[in-house]
Design a protein around this motif. Structure first.
Motif, PDB file in Angstrom:
ATOM      1  N   UNK A 401       0.623  -1.597  -0.270  1.00  0.00           N
ATOM      2  CA  UNK A 401       0.355  -0.108   0.555  1.00  0.00           C
ATOM      3  C   UNK A 401       0.755   1.300   0.340  1.00  0.00           C
ATOM      4  N   UNK A 405       0.874   3.983  -3.035  1.00  0.00           N
ATOM      5  CA  UNK A 405       0.452   5.830  -2.318  1.00  0.00           C
ATOM      6  C   UNK A 405       2.096   6.362  -2.830  1.00  0.00           C
ATOM      7  N   UNK A 408       1.151   6.521  -6.593  1.00  0.00           N
ATOM      8  CA  UNK A 408       1.045   7.921  -6.311  1.00  0.00           C
ATOM      9  C   UNK A 408       0.943   8.673  -6.533  1.00  0.00           C
ATOM     10  N   UNK A 409       1.958   9.399  -4.878  1.00  0.00           N
ATOM     11  CA  UNK A 409       2.682  10.769  -5.056  1.00  0.00           C
ATOM     12  C   UNK A 409       3.723  11.038  -5.879  1.00  0.00           C
ATOM     13  N   UNK A 411       3.515  10.053  -9.110  1.00  0.00           N
ATOM     14  CA  UNK A 411       3.396  10.580 -10.109  1.00  0.00           C
ATOM     15  C   UNK A 411       2.490  11.967 -10.146  1.00  0.00           C
ATOM     16  N   UNK A 412       2.028  11.947  -8.718  1.00  0.00           N
ATOM     17  CA  UNK A 412       1.344  13.691  -8.680  1.00  0.00           C
ATOM     18  C   UNK A 412       2.310  14.158  -9.164  1.00  0.00           C
ATOM     19  N   UNK A 415       3.620  14.423 -12.340  1.00  0.00           N
ATOM     20  CA  UNK A 415       2.302  15.619 -13.304  1.00  0.00           C
ATOM     21  C   UNK A 415       2.695  17.083 -12.907  1.00  0.00           C
ATOM     22  N   UNK A 425       8.342  10.537 -14.459  1.00  0.00           N
ATOM     23  CA  UNK A 425       6.961   9.535 -14.025  1.00  0.00           C
ATOM     24  C   UNK A 425       6.869   7.760 -15.052  1.00  0.00           C
ATOM     25  N   UNK A 426       8.584   7.927 -15.274  1.00  0.00           N
ATOM     26  CA  UNK A 426       9.010   6.106 -15.606  1.00  0.00           C
ATOM     27  C   UNK A 426       9.052   5.634 -13.982  1.00  0.00           C
ATOM     28  N   UNK A 429       6.248   4.946 -12.092  1.00  0.00           N
ATOM     29  CA  UNK A 429       5.404   4.066 -13.109  1.00  0.00           C
ATOM     30  C   UNK A 429       6.105   2.878 -12.987  1.00  0.00           C
ATOM     31  N   UNK A 433       4.486  -0.455 -10.630  1.00  0.00           N
ATOM     32  CA  UNK A 433       4.287  -1.521 -11.165  1.00  0.00           C
ATOM     33  C   UNK A 433       4.430  -2.723  -9.834  1.00  0.00           C
ATOM     34  N   UNK A 437       2.319  -5.516  -8.572  1.00  0.00           N
ATOM     35  CA  UNK A 437       2.556  -7.190  -8.411  1.00  0.00           C
ATOM     36  C   UNK A 437       2.716  -7.416  -6.721  1.00  0.00           C
TER      37      UNK A 437
ATOM     38  N   UNK B  53       2.741   7.572 -19.650  1.00  0.00           N
ATOM     39  CA  UNK B  53       1.505   7.675 -19.103  1.00  0.00           C
ATOM     40  C   UNK B  53       1.446   9.590 -18.827  1.00  0.00           C
ATOM     41  N   UNK B  54       2.772  10.207 -18.734  1.00  0.00           N
ATOM     42  CA  UNK B  54       1.798  11.516 -18.203  1.00  0.00           C
ATOM     43  C   UNK B  54       2.254  12.332 -20.387  1.00  0.00           C
ATOM     44  N   UNK B  58      -1.210  15.893 -19.785  1.00  0.00           N
ATOM     45  CA  UNK B  58      -1.468  15.430 -18.256  1.00  0.00           C
ATOM     46  C   UNK B  58      -1.350  16.809 -17.738  1.00  0.00           C
ATOM     47  N   UNK B  76      -5.061  16.367 -11.495  1.00  0.00           N
ATOM     48  CA  UNK B  76      -4.809  15.761 -10.686  1.00  0.00           C
ATOM     49  C   UNK B  76      -3.412  16.678 -10.403  1.00  0.00           C
ATOM     50  N   UNK B  79      -3.425  18.150  -6.914  1.00  0.00           N
ATOM     51  CA  UNK B  79      -3.097  17.739  -5.765  1.00  0.00           C
ATOM     52  C   UNK B  79      -1.874  17.630  -5.708  1.00  0.00           C
ATOM     53  N   UNK B  80      -1.586  17.755  -4.224  1.00  0.00           N
ATOM     54  CA  UNK B  80       0.041  17.761  -4.118  1.00  0.00           C
ATOM     55  C   UNK B  80       0.341  16.539  -3.980  1.00  0.00           C
ATOM     56  N   UNK B  81       0.073  15.685  -2.855  1.00  0.00           N
ATOM     57  CA  UNK B  81       0.038  14.569  -2.410  1.00  0.00           C
ATOM     58  C   UNK B  81      -1.558  13.827  -1.605  1.00  0.00           C
ATOM     59  N   UNK B  82      -0.782  12.524  -1.715  1.00  0.00           N
ATOM     60  CA  UNK B  82      -1.980  12.173  -0.765  1.00  0.00           C
ATOM     61  C   UNK B  82      -1.648  11.678  -0.076  1.00  0.00           C
ATOM     62  N   UNK B 151      -5.189   6.660 -11.362  1.00  0.00           N
ATOM     63  CA  UNK B 151      -4.776   8.201 -12.384  1.00  0.00           C
ATOM     64  C   UNK B 151      -5.177   7.943 -13.695  1.00  0.00           C
TER      65      UNK B 151
END
Lengths: 559, 192
Positions: A401, A405, A408-409, A411-412, A415, A425-426, A429, A433, A437, B53-54, B58, B76, B79-82, B151
């Motif tokens: 988890x 997260x 996710x962060x 990716x954010x 972005x 971003x790679x 990603x 992955x 997994x 991806x992006x 984006x 997206x 958002x700063x973070x989760x 996302x």
């Protein structure tokens, strides 16, 4: 006559008795008179005679003594020995003399007494004479005595010359004395003769008077008895006549009860008897009537009884046949029971084998249960170990988890960074992955863990079930044990019951034998009853005949 | 029990157990076959062409999340973070919509109850599962969400304008994901 018969007879007998008594008394009186006379003679006369004899004897003695005196003195005088003492002899002679005097006094007294008491005048006068003679004799004795004294004096003094004269005198006196004595004797003899004559006359008188009295008594007795007899037998004959009529059968009349003596009483009682006899005759007549009725009833009932007896015999036959059948079936039962008993024995043995098997099963169940419990233990510890795996998985999951997260962060951020963030971003990603997994792996592991847990649960459940089954198996084994025991018990009971049945059948057999015997007895009894019924019939007929006879017997009484 | 009881094939059971034990041992003990397999997988993954991806737009990437079992999304870029499973401190006397505050790297940030802001449901009292830290003109503030999904980078053709105009809904995707208008949503914050 108003006097009762008994009194009459009594009076007659007492009359006869009194006559007899009187006669007897009279005889006795006469007898006593005779006796008196006789005794008078025997006592007094013979007494007198005896006295006179005594006196004679005495005189003889005295004379002898006097002679002795003389002899003794002579001896003395001659101075010869061997003689007695004359004085002594004289003494003796004096004693004798005194005795003679006494005797004469006695005779006098006796004569006086006799004279006084003599019943006969003649004899009395005779005794008076005798008394006179006695007195003379006494005088003679006195003289003799005196003379003897003189003689003794002479002898003692030795005056022998005077002695001779005195002796002659003495002889004379002696003769006088002797003559008196003889006269007395004679008088006595005359007295006796007188007495005898008197006795004879008295006897004659008595005899005649007694004979007369006897005749009179006899006559009186005969007369009185005749009278009495007449007074009794007459009415008695009449009474006998009346009784004879009653004996013939005439109960209508009554005896006259006019008299007040025993015959009257007898008549009264006889009347009562006749009345009683009448009653009896009436009752007997009535009884014979009812007897006849009863005998006819008896005859009817005996006939019924005879019919019943034949029915009874038939029933006995049937019962006999039935008893035989039952007896047979009883023996069959006994046979069967024996078979069953042996089968029960076999079953009991099988039951024992079953118990053994059940015991083995129970033990096996126990073992299985223990094994199952061990398995459960293992499985539970296994479960606990999976718990630790679960914790590890949780950690891994957490990592996944977190990675997610992070991805996710990342990716954010990527972005947000725009173009510069493309390379990042790679990476992001990739991280994603990886996170995916991990998550997948954890999901899989979770699933597998879940399966394992399920499997463990299932195992535990199955083990529990196995234990329960083992328990239930044990319970069933116990139940089987119980059942087998009960079965054995029942079989034992059955065996006992069958034994009892056998015993009962035997008893039954005995009972049947007894019953058969009893039935035979009943048969015999019914035969006997038939016989006795016949006899009864016969007897009833006899009774009937007797009744007829009785009736005829009673008919002759006129009532 | 009339059915015949199958005899247990203990032999086969033992065989299976032995096999699985072997497998386990192999799996745990770096069986070369396993390792080779994994290396091959990794190589394959590495060889995979890059997923842009992006790359495209984006700016139009959205983060899809769940609030009260409804799918919502936020751009997206905003958002700063989760943050997962935050420790929210409740402020007494604060408005209903304010769950509380959290400490993000030394800074105190408010957290809003998205469900209440949207007017969806009653206050649950449960602490939110995730907090989206949003970029705001004043200072970042958080929105409580139940679950963060993915996302997405939807194409412009995917967007639809909602039929009934709603202040909070910017747009809706074809599969009914409501794109939230955070400005409108967070305008009512008294704290600004």
């Amino acid at each position: 006559m108003k006097m009762r018969i008994g009194s009459r007879i009594l009076a007659g007998f007492s009359l006869v008795l009194s006559l007899t008594v009187g006669l007897g008394w009279y005889g006795l009186a006469k007898l006593s008179e005779v006796n008196g006379r006789t005794s008078d003679v025997t006592e007094h006369d013979f007494l007198f005679l005896a006295l006179l004899q005594d006196i004679s004897h005495n005189q003889t003695q005295m004379r002898t003594l006097a002679g002795k005196v003389m002899t003794a003195s002579l001896l003395r005088r001659s101075r010869l020995t061997g003689g007695e003492d004359p004085l002594l002899l004289q003494g003796l002679w004096r004693q004798g003399s005194e005795r003679a005097i006494r005797l004469l006094d006695q005779a006098d007294a006796a004569a006086a007494e006799t004279e006084r008491a003599s019943p006969s005048v003649q004899r009395g006068s005779q005794y008076r004479k005798m008394r006179q003679t006695i007195r003379e004799t006494q005088d003679a004795l006195k003289d003799l005595g005196a003379d003897n004294e003189v003689q003794f004096g002479l002898i003692n003094r030795g005056e022998w010359e005077q002695l001779a004269a005195q002796t002659a005198r003495q002889d004379q006196l002696r003769q006088v004395f002797d003559g008196k004595i003889a006269a007395l004797v004679q008088l006595i003899r005359e007295q006796v003769e007188i007495g005898k004559a008197e006795m004879a006359s008295v006897y004659e008188e008595a005899r005649t008077s007694t004979l007369i009295a006897l005749a009179a008594a006899v006559l009186l007795g005969v007369l009185s008895s005749l009278v009495i007899q007449r007074s009794i037998t007459g009415p008695l004959c009449r009474f006998m006549e009346f009784v004879g009529r009653v004996g013939q059968g005439d109960l209508t009349q009554q005896a006259p009860v006019a008299r007040q003596d025993e015959l009257g009483d007898l008549a009264g009682s006889f009347n009562q008897m006749v009345a009683g006899l009448k009653d009896v005759a009436i009752q007997t007549r009535e009884a014979t009537e009812s007897l006849n009725a009863a005998t006819s009833e008896i005859l009817a009932s005996t006939q019924q009884q005879a019919a019943g007896t034949s029915e009874q015999a038939a029933a006995v036959q049937q019962t006999n046949a039935t008893m035989a059948e039952i007896s047979q079936s009883g023996s069959q039962i006994s046979e069967r029971a024996k078979q069953v008993a042996s089968a029960a024995e076999a079953t009991s043995a099988a039951g024992n084998a079953g118990l053994h098997a059940v015991l083995g099963t129970t033990r096996t169940m126990e073992a299985i249960r223990e094994q199952a419990e061990a398995v459960a233990e293992n499985v539970v510890s296994l479960s606990e170990k999976t718990q630790s795996i679960g914790e590890i998985i949780a950690t891994v999951n957490d990592v996944a988890e977190q990675s997610h997260l992070l991805a996710l962060n990342a990716a954010i951020e990527a972005s947000a960074a725009g173009d510069q963030g493309r390379r990042f971003a790679v990476v992001a990603s990739e991280i994603k992955n990886l996170a995916d997994q991990s998550k997948e792996a954890t999901v899989q592991v979770r699933a597998i863990l879940g399966d394992i847990q399920k499997g463990i649960n299932t195992s535990v459940m199955l083990t529990e079930e196995a234990v329960k089954r083992a328990e239930s198996g044990k319970q069933q084994a116990d139940a089987a044990d119980q059942a087998i025991r009960q079965l054995s018990g029942n079989i034992q009971q059955s065996v006992q019951a069958f034994q009892q049945i056998v015993a009962g059948a035997n008893q039954q057999q005995i009972g049947f034998d007894q019953v058969t015997q009893a039935i035979r007895n009943i048969g015999q009894a019914s035969e006997q009853t038939a016989n006795s019924t016949k006899q009864l019939e016969q007897a009833a007929a006899n009774v009937n005949a007797l009744g007829q006879q009785l009736r005829k017997a009673v008919e002759r009484y006129r009532l | 029990m009339s059915a015949a009881i199958k005899p247990v094939d203990w032999g086969r059971i033992h065989e299976r157990m032995r096999q699985s034990q072997v497998e386990l041992r192999n799996g745990l003990a770096d069986d070369p076959r396993h390792v080779q397999k994994i290396y091959r997988l990794r190589a394959a993954r590495l060889a995979r062409p890059e997923v842009p991806l992006a790359s495209a737009a984006a700016e139009s990437s959205i983060l899809v999340f769940l609030v009260n079992s409804e799918r919502y999304a936020v751009e997206l870029q905003q958002i700063i973070e989760v943050i997962a499973h935050p420790n929210i401190t409740f402020l007494p006397g604060s408005p209903r919509e304010l769950c509380g505050v959290i400490n993000v790297r030394g800074e105190i940030r408010p957290v809003w109850d998205t469900a209440l802001l949207l007017g969806l449901a009653e206050q649950t009292g449960r602490p939110p599962a995730y907090v989206l830290l949003l970029r705001r003109p004043s200072r970042p503030c958080g929105l409580s969400v139940d679950q963060v999904l993915q996302i997405r980078t939807p194409q412009p053709t995917d967007w639809q304008t909602p039929s009934t105009p709603s202040p909070f809904a910017k747009a809706i995707t074809s599969d009914l994901i409501t794109l939230l208008e955070t400005q409108a949503l967070l305008r009512e914050e008294p704290l600004g």
